[in-house]
Design an enzyme around this catalytic site. Structure first.
Site, PDB file in Angstrom:
ATOM      1  N   CYS A 142     101.728   6.242  19.798  1.00 59.27           N
ATOM      2  CA  CYS A 142     100.586   6.584  18.944  1.00 59.27           C
ATOM      3  C   CYS A 142      99.511   7.426  19.626  1.00 59.27           C
ATOM      4  CB  CYS A 142      99.959   5.316  18.372  1.00 59.27           C
ATOM      5  SG  CYS A 142     101.102   4.360  17.376  1.00 59.27           S
ATOM      6  N   HIS A 145      98.240   7.717   9.289  1.00 59.06           N
ATOM      7  CA  HIS A 145      98.516   7.719  10.722  1.00 59.06           C
ATOM      8  C   HIS A 145      99.886   8.355  11.000  1.00 59.06           C
ATOM      9  CE1 HIS A 145      99.049   6.613  14.806  1.00 59.06           C
ATOM     10  NE2 HIS A 145      99.497   5.379  14.653  1.00 59.06           N
ATOM     11  N   CYS A 195      95.602   2.300  20.136  1.00 55.37           N
ATOM     12  CA  CYS A 195      96.592   1.423  20.747  1.00 55.37           C
ATOM     13  C   CYS A 195      97.935   2.148  20.726  1.00 55.37           C
ATOM     14  CB  CYS A 195      96.680   0.097  20.003  1.00 55.37           C
ATOM     15  SG  CYS A 195      97.206   0.231  18.269  1.00 55.37           S
ATOM     16  N   GLY A 219     102.286   1.651  20.864  1.00 48.99           N
ATOM     17  CA  GLY A 219     103.473   0.813  20.802  1.00 48.99           C
ATOM     18  C   GLY A 219     104.062   0.592  22.179  1.00 48.99           C
TER      19      GLY A 219
END
Length: 410
Positions: free
Chosen positions: A108, A365, A395, A397
Site C-alpha cells: 500500500c 484506495h 499501513c 500489508g
C-alpha cells in the site's frame, strides 16, 4: 532516502528553509478514483491509466520529456511482472526511450516508495529530474487470479511468515480486538470521512489535483463502447452517517466490526509526482509547488499490519527534528477505520488535523496509487488552506508503515 539528505534537517525552521540542493515537487496530479469493476475506469487497463497520468504531469508544466532522467512506478498487482507494462505506458505517454523506468512494490505504500526512490536519486546526485508514480487497476488485477498456487512449507513453519497471509480484513479485526477499537468508533470515523469527502467534492475541492482522462467505457446495459471523460471520483457518497453504517453486516467475521462501509474501497486510478533538484527547477523555469523533506519505513507484526502509521510517523518526525504540533495536517490512508483510529489515538493527533478531505474509505484506495495520490491531495489542501508542513502515511500489508514529510510552497 539516504540519511545524508535527512540529517541536515533539524526542526521546523530547517524544514522550511530553502536550498539549491532541495528535492522539490514541480507538479503532482492524479486521475479520479473509480469503483473497481463498476466505475469509470472499469474498461481501462493499468498501462493506459499510467500513460495518461505520466503525460498529464509533465505537460502540466510544459517540460520537455527528454529531460526526465528516471521514472519509478508503484504497482501492487502488476500484470506480466510489471516492468513491461510501465515501460509501454511511458513510451505511449510521449516520453522517449532514452528515459528508463522501474516498478516497485511495497504494497500500500508503493506510490510513496516510488517517489522516495526518485527523491533519493536526486538527493545523492544521480539525477536532476524524475517522476515517482503509482497505478492500480483493481478491476483487472484484484482477486484469486493474482494468488500463487502455493507457498513453501518450510517458510510457513515460521509463525510471522504465515501471518503475512492473514487476509487484510482479519488484520483489521485483530487491531480492533487487540487495542479495543469499537464498532461505534470505526463507524463514526468512516461517516466523517464520507462527510468530508462529499463536502470537498461538492465545493470542487478535488478539481485541481485531478487530471481528466478520456477513455473507452462499455455501457453495461447496451454493451456499446462510448468515449467518456473521467474527471471525478465516483465512490464518494453523500449522506452517510454512523447510524446508517451501523446497519451493515460485518464482512470478515460473524461477530466482527469491519464491514464494507468502514473499510477502503476497491478502486482504479493513477497518480504521478514530478520531482527535481531546486537549482534545476529554477534553471528550467519550472514552478515549485512543494518540497520533499524525508521519508521513513517501520516494521510491525504482520497480524496487526494496520498499526504501521503509529510507528512510521514518529520515525520520520524524529529524523527531521519536527514535533507533532509542527505538522499542520496529516494524510493517513484509511485502509480500515480500525487501524486509522488506532494510529490517530496512539499518536494523540487531533482528528481535525487528519484527512481534511476524507480518505480511502470515502474516495478509494487503488493500492499502488495511494502513496503518490496523497501527495497530490496534500499539496492541493495546502494550497487551499495556506498550511505548509504536512505528513502522509499508510499501513502496509505484511506488517509495515511508511510516512513522509512535505512542505508546500504554493
Amino acid at each position: 532516502m539516504a540519511s545524508s539528505a535527512q540529517v541536515a534537517y533539524s526542526g521546523k525552521a530547517a524544514v522550511l528553509a530553502k536550498s539549491d540542493n532541495d528535492v522539490v515537487i514541480v507538479a503532482a496530479v492524479r486521475t479520479a478514483m473509480t469503483k473497481g469493476k463498476r466505475g469509470g475506469f472499469k474498461d481501462t487497463r493499468p498501462e493506459e491509466l499510467l500513460s495518461g497520468i505520466l503525460r498529464a504531469v509533465y505537460t502540466k508544466v510544459n517540460l520537455d520529456p527528454s529531460l526526465i532522467e528516471d521514472i519509478s512506478v508503484g504497482n501492487v498487482l502488476p500484470p506480466g511482472g510489471g516492468a513491461s507494462g510501465a515501460r509501454m505506458a511511458a513510451l505511449h505517454a510521449g516520453i522517449p526511450f532514452t528515459t528508463p523506468i522501474a516498478t516497485v512494490n511495497r504494497q500500500c505504500s508503493s506510490g510513496l516508495t516510488a517517489v522516495n526512490q526518485i527523491a533519493a536519486q536526486i538527493a545523492c546526485g544521480q539525477i536532476d529530474v524524475g517522476i515517482g508514480a503509482g497505478v492500480e487497476s483493481m478491476t483487472f488485477g484484484y482477486g484469486p487470479t493474482t494468488l500463487p498456487d502455493g507457498w513453501s512449507e518450510a517458510v510457513l513453519s515460521n509463525q510471522e511468515s504465515e501471518d503475512c497471509l492473514i487476509p487484510m480484513g482479519i488484520t483489521s479485526e485483530n487491531v480492533a480486538a487487540d487495542y479495543g477499537i469499537t464498532r461505534a468508533q470505526q463507524d463514526a470515523f468512516a461517516a466523517n470521512s464520507f462527510k468530508k469527502a462529499a463536502a470537498a467534492a461538492k465545493a470542487g475541492g478535488f478539481r485541481d489535483e485531478i487530471a481528466p482522462l478520456k477513455v473507452n467505457w462499455v455501457d453495461p446495459k447496451s454493451e456499446q463502447v462510448k468515449e467518456i471523460t473521467v474527471s471525478a471520483d465516483d465512490g464518494v457518497r453523500d449522506g452517510v452517517t454512523a447510524e446508517s453504517l451501523s446497519k451493515l453486516k460485518p464482512a470478515f467475521k460473524k461477530d466482527g466490526t469491519t464491514h464494507a462501509g468502514n473499510a477502503s474501497q476497491i478502486s482504479d486510478g493513477a497518480a504521478a509526482v514530478l520531482l527535481a533538484r531546486r537549482s534545476t527547477a529554477k534553471r528550467l523555469g519550472l514552478p515549485i509547488v512543494g518540497k520533499f523533506v524525508a521519508a521513513a519505513v517501520a516494521g510491525v507484526p504482520p497480524r496487526v499490519m494496520g498499526i504501521g502509521p503509529a510507528f512510521a510517523i514518529p520515525k520520520v518526525l524524529k529524523q527531521t527534528g519536527l514535533k507533532p504540533e509542527d505538522v499542520e495536517f496529516f494524510e493517513i490512508n484509511e485502509a480500515f477505520a480500525s487501524q486509522a483510529v488506532y494510529s490517530i489515538e496512539k499518536l494523540g493527533l487531533p482528528y481535525e488535523k487528519v484527512n481534511l478531505h476524507g480518505g480511502a474509505i470515502a474516495i478509494g484506495h487503488p493500492l499502488g496509487m495511494t502513496g503518490a495520490r496523497q501527495i497530490a491531495t496534500g499539496l492541493n489542501i495546502a494550497k487551499q488552506t495556506g498550511k505548509r508542513i504536512f505528513v502522509t502515511s499508510m499501513c502496509i500489508g505484511s506488517g509495515m508503515g511508511m510516512a513522509a514529510v512535505f512542505v508546500s510552497e504554493h
